[in-house]
Write a protein that holds these residues in place. Sequence first.
Motif, PDB file in Angstrom:
ATOM      1  N   GLY A 100     -17.826  16.247  10.555  1.00  0.00           N
ATOM      2  CA  GLY A 100     -18.062  15.665   9.233  1.00  0.00           C
ATOM      3  C   GLY A 100     -17.299  16.440   8.170  1.00  0.00           C
ATOM      4  O   GLY A 100     -16.798  15.861   7.205  1.00  0.00           O
ATOM      5  N   TYR A 101     -17.223  17.745   8.368  1.00  0.00           N
ATOM      6  CA  TYR A 101     -16.474  18.573   7.409  1.00  0.00           C
ATOM      7  C   TYR A 101     -15.015  18.108   7.372  1.00  0.00           C
ATOM      8  O   TYR A 101     -14.443  17.878   6.297  1.00  0.00           O
ATOM      9  N   ASP A 102     -14.438  17.927   8.546  1.00  0.00           N
ATOM     10  CA  ASP A 102     -13.037  17.485   8.623  1.00  0.00           C
ATOM     11  C   ASP A 102     -12.859  16.082   8.050  1.00  0.00           C
ATOM     12  O   ASP A 102     -11.848  15.783   7.408  1.00  0.00           O
ATOM     13  N   ALA A 103     -13.827  15.205   8.302  1.00  0.00           N
ATOM     14  CA  ALA A 103     -13.706  13.822   7.814  1.00  0.00           C
ATOM     15  C   ALA A 103     -13.698  13.806   6.283  1.00  0.00           C
ATOM     16  O   ALA A 103     -12.860  13.146   5.650  1.00  0.00           O
ATOM     17  N   ASN A 104     -14.629  14.561   5.689  1.00  0.00           N
ATOM     18  CA  ASN A 104     -14.681  14.582   4.218  1.00  0.00           C
ATOM     19  C   ASN A 104     -13.457  15.262   3.624  1.00  0.00           C
ATOM     20  O   ASN A 104     -12.897  14.795   2.618  1.00  0.00           O
ATOM     21  N   LEU A 105     -13.026  16.340   4.250  1.00  0.00           N
ATOM     22  CA  LEU A 105     -11.827  17.028   3.750  1.00  0.00           C
ATOM     23  C   LEU A 105     -10.623  16.083   3.824  1.00  0.00           C
ATOM     24  O   LEU A 105      -9.873  15.929   2.859  1.00  0.00           O
ATOM     25  N   ILE A 124     -23.707  16.420  -4.123  1.00  0.00           N
ATOM     26  CA  ILE A 124     -23.010  16.065  -2.880  1.00  0.00           C
ATOM     27  C   ILE A 124     -22.663  17.309  -2.047  1.00  0.00           C
ATOM     28  O   ILE A 124     -22.525  18.404  -2.561  1.00  0.00           O
ATOM     29  N   HIS A 125     -22.472  17.053  -0.771  1.00  0.00           N
ATOM     30  CA  HIS A 125     -22.269  18.122   0.213  1.00  0.00           C
ATOM     31  C   HIS A 125     -20.996  18.925  -0.054  1.00  0.00           C
ATOM     32  O   HIS A 125     -19.997  18.397  -0.549  1.00  0.00           O
ATOM     33  N   ALA A 126     -21.053  20.199   0.348  1.00  0.00           N
ATOM     34  CA  ALA A 126     -19.921  21.117   0.141  1.00  0.00           C
ATOM     35  C   ALA A 126     -18.621  20.575   0.744  1.00  0.00           C
ATOM     36  O   ALA A 126     -17.532  20.807   0.199  1.00  0.00           O
ATOM     37  N   SER A 127     -18.713  19.848   1.853  1.00  0.00           N
ATOM     38  CA  SER A 127     -17.489  19.345   2.491  1.00  0.00           C
ATOM     39  C   SER A 127     -16.795  18.307   1.598  1.00  0.00           C
ATOM     40  O   SER A 127     -15.560  18.215   1.580  1.00  0.00           O
ATOM     41  N   ILE A 128     -17.582  17.529   0.840  1.00  0.00           N
ATOM     42  CA  ILE A 128     -16.978  16.548  -0.084  1.00  0.00           C
ATOM     43  C   ILE A 128     -16.363  17.300  -1.264  1.00  0.00           C
ATOM     44  O   ILE A 128     -15.247  17.024  -1.695  1.00  0.00           O
ATOM     45  N   THR A 171     -21.372   9.279  -3.163  1.00  0.00           N
ATOM     46  CA  THR A 171     -22.760   9.701  -3.023  1.00  0.00           C
ATOM     47  C   THR A 171     -23.093   9.885  -1.547  1.00  0.00           C
ATOM     48  O   THR A 171     -22.244   9.693  -0.673  1.00  0.00           O
ATOM     49  N   GLU A 172     -24.340  10.282  -1.276  1.00  0.00           N
ATOM     50  CA  GLU A 172     -24.848  10.345   0.102  1.00  0.00           C
ATOM     51  C   GLU A 172     -26.019   9.364   0.187  1.00  0.00           C
ATOM     52  O   GLU A 172     -26.728   9.181  -0.803  1.00  0.00           O
ATOM     53  N   SER A 173     -26.246   8.776   1.362  1.00  0.00           N
ATOM     54  CA  SER A 173     -27.391   7.864   1.446  1.00  0.00           C
ATOM     55  C   SER A 173     -28.680   8.640   1.705  1.00  0.00           C
ATOM     56  O   SER A 173     -29.762   8.175   1.347  1.00  0.00           O
ATOM     57  N   VAL A 200     -19.800   6.413   0.658  1.00  0.00           N
ATOM     58  CA  VAL A 200     -21.140   6.920   0.956  1.00  0.00           C
ATOM     59  C   VAL A 200     -21.113   7.764   2.226  1.00  0.00           C
ATOM     60  O   VAL A 200     -20.706   7.293   3.289  1.00  0.00           O
ATOM     61  N   ASP A 201     -21.566   9.003   2.097  1.00  0.00           N
ATOM     62  CA  ASP A 201     -21.722   9.884   3.260  1.00  0.00           C
ATOM     63  C   ASP A 201     -23.099   9.601   3.863  1.00  0.00           C
ATOM     64  O   ASP A 201     -24.127   9.816   3.211  1.00  0.00           O
ATOM     65  N   GLU A 202     -23.096   9.130   5.102  1.00  0.00           N
ATOM     66  CA  GLU A 202     -24.350   8.739   5.770  1.00  0.00           C
ATOM     67  C   GLU A 202     -24.753   9.737   6.855  1.00  0.00           C
ATOM     68  O   GLU A 202     -25.474   9.387   7.789  1.00  0.00           O
ATOM     69  N   GLY A 234     -23.277  15.044  14.655  1.00  0.00           N
ATOM     70  CA  GLY A 234     -23.893  16.351  14.914  1.00  0.00           C
ATOM     71  C   GLY A 234     -25.348  16.414  14.487  1.00  0.00           C
ATOM     72  O   GLY A 234     -25.983  17.452  14.639  1.00  0.00           O
ATOM     73  N   LYS A 235     -25.865  15.318  13.943  1.00  0.00           N
ATOM     74  CA  LYS A 235     -27.247  15.367  13.445  1.00  0.00           C
ATOM     75  C   LYS A 235     -28.117  14.493  14.360  1.00  0.00           C
ATOM     76  O   LYS A 235     -28.381  14.898  15.478  1.00  0.00           O
ATOM     77  N   ALA A 236     -28.521  13.297  13.941  1.00  0.00           N
ATOM     78  CA  ALA A 236     -29.432  12.512  14.802  1.00  0.00           C
ATOM     79  C   ALA A 236     -28.808  12.179  16.161  1.00  0.00           C
ATOM     80  O   ALA A 236     -29.530  11.974  17.132  1.00  0.00           O
ATOM     81  N   HIS A 240     -21.514  16.006  18.440  1.00  0.00           N
ATOM     82  CA  HIS A 240     -20.565  16.629  17.509  1.00  0.00           C
ATOM     83  C   HIS A 240     -19.482  15.622  17.159  1.00  0.00           C
ATOM     84  O   HIS A 240     -19.140  14.773  17.967  1.00  0.00           O
ATOM     85  N   GLY A 241     -18.900  15.734  15.961  1.00  0.00           N
ATOM     86  CA  GLY A 241     -17.823  14.838  15.550  1.00  0.00           C
ATOM     87  C   GLY A 241     -18.282  13.955  14.404  1.00  0.00           C
ATOM     88  O   GLY A 241     -19.419  14.067  13.925  1.00  0.00           O
ATOM     89  N   ALA A 242     -17.381  13.089  13.946  1.00  0.00           N
ATOM     90  CA  ALA A 242     -17.687  12.230  12.792  1.00  0.00           C
ATOM     91  C   ALA A 242     -16.713  11.066  12.777  1.00  0.00           C
ATOM     92  O   ALA A 242     -15.741  11.045  13.551  1.00  0.00           O
TER      93      ALA A 242
HETATM   94  C1  LIG Z   1     -23.994  15.193   3.950  1.00  0.00           C
HETATM   95  C2  LIG Z   1     -23.165  15.922   4.951  1.00  0.00           C
HETATM   96  N1  LIG Z   1     -21.890  15.542   5.135  1.00  0.00           N
HETATM   97  C3  LIG Z   1     -21.096  16.175   6.019  1.00  0.00           C
HETATM   98  C4  LIG Z   1     -21.566  17.233   6.763  1.00  0.00           C
HETATM   99  C5  LIG Z   1     -20.647  17.928   7.730  1.00  0.00           C
HETATM  100  O1  LIG Z   1     -20.863  17.422   9.000  1.00  0.00           O
HETATM  101  P1  LIG Z   1     -20.471  18.284  10.303  1.00  0.00           P
HETATM  102  O2  LIG Z   1     -21.637  19.184  10.572  1.00  0.00           O
HETATM  103  O3  LIG Z   1     -20.248  17.256  11.356  1.00  0.00           O
HETATM  104  O4  LIG Z   1     -19.240  19.053   9.960  1.00  0.00           O
HETATM  105  C6  LIG Z   1     -22.881  17.653   6.626  1.00  0.00           C
HETATM  106  C7  LIG Z   1     -23.382  18.776   7.452  1.00  0.00           C
HETATM  107  O5  LIG Z   1     -24.230  19.517   7.144  1.00  0.00           O
HETATM  108  C8  LIG Z   1     -23.711  16.985   5.692  1.00  0.00           C
HETATM  109  O6  LIG Z   1     -24.971  17.367   5.508  1.00  0.00           O
END
Ligand SMILES: Cc1ncc(COP(=O)(O)O)c(C=O)c1O
Length: 388
Positions: A100-105, A124-128, A171-173, A200-202, A234-236, A240-242
């Motif tokens: 997810g970090y890579d996808a947002n970056l 919003i998340h640090a990756s965004i 935003t995030e959902s 939207v980051d889901e 990587g969550k529900a 790993h991955g996005a």
């Molecule tokens: C809202 C949100 N976006 C993106 C990420 C990054 O996802 P990933 O853990 O797959 O790098 C996270 C992870 O904590 C997140 O909470």
Amino acid sequence: MAYFPKKLTVKLEKRHQENALRILPSIAQLVDFSSNDYLGFAREKAISDTTFRYLSPSTAPCNGATGSRLLSGNYGLYEELERKLVQVHASEAALVFNSGYDANLGFFASVPQRGDIILFDELIHASIRDGIQMSNAKSFKFSHNNIDSLTKTFHRACSKTVADAVVYVVTESVFSMDGDTPDLQALVDFSNENGCHLVVDEAHAVGVFGTNGAGLIQELGLNEKVFARIITFGKAFGCHGAAVLGSSKLKAYLVNFARSLIYTTGLPPHSIATILAAYDYICSDEGEEKRENLHKTIEKFKQELSNLGLKALFISSNSAIHCCIVPGNQQVKQVALKLQEKGFGVKPILSPTVRKGAERLRFCLHAYNTDAEISEVASHLSYLISGS
Ligand SMILES: Cc1ncc(COP(=O)(O)O)c(C=O)c1O
């Protein structure tokens, strides 16, 4: 020993003094109220068994991707997964990233152009944020989940812009450190009326909401109205991955310009096979049952908070993330430690990860948390916070 710059030492010492020093924790065997494994998929044997059925020498090399997806790393399982994502998430196209970090970056650094505008929720998340920092577009934050603030920020930002500026609303959902949800319909309406592109980051909504865990945007029937969705595995999904979900043109653009996709080795085949297996599982009756169990846990937790008069301390949430505000790094760490001593793995979220004064205990709920665990952790919390 190698010289370590003094100014870095000073920064570390400051963290220490502020009670905010981060360390890599060892994993204790506590009742899980902190992992993102909301459905228990990370430990689900049926998923790991299916994973191995996906792996055969004809579909992928054994151990590693062998290169970037743009060179030798785009083995067949990648395309199979992207076809599945398109189908489950009702999207025109899907593009898998390493995280997810890579996808947002990759998305935010490459899509908004010089002269464009990014309007983003302040939480919003640090990756965004990191992706936005790498972008040449101008960015403006609006108050959390506040359409009036978004509207004002939009008019302020647009008064000084070029005619063909593209405006992105971000935003995030489900917010990762709050667990709450914006009024997504209102954000869609705002974006439609003002010609904005909604992203939207889901990450914390997929797996939890929607048919087959397809996410909140889909549950609300808004998938055709958003420019892009970012989903993570990587969550529900417990792996790993996005992926970025959007149009075929967006996919083609990202394949050409998203540097976090282009200049990195692809995921190993085992990772992609695990995601495929997790999707098979989530679309099955067993997956449906896990999701139902998670929602029962969420309801039980909320009921306990009401019974114990703790609701007002919590940020309102229907998701798997529930946060109890305990201001002060020292104070929140102490309450978390006491809960951990009782056997419950609840984590404190400190400033600067969240705003000073809004430090919190973050309860992540799971399909596998029992009613007894929920009642016990809530009553310990009640005792620690209010002495009753
Ligand atoms: C809202 C949100 N976006 C993106 C990420 C990054 O996802 P990933 O853990 O797959 O790098 C996270 C992870 O904590 C997140 O909470």
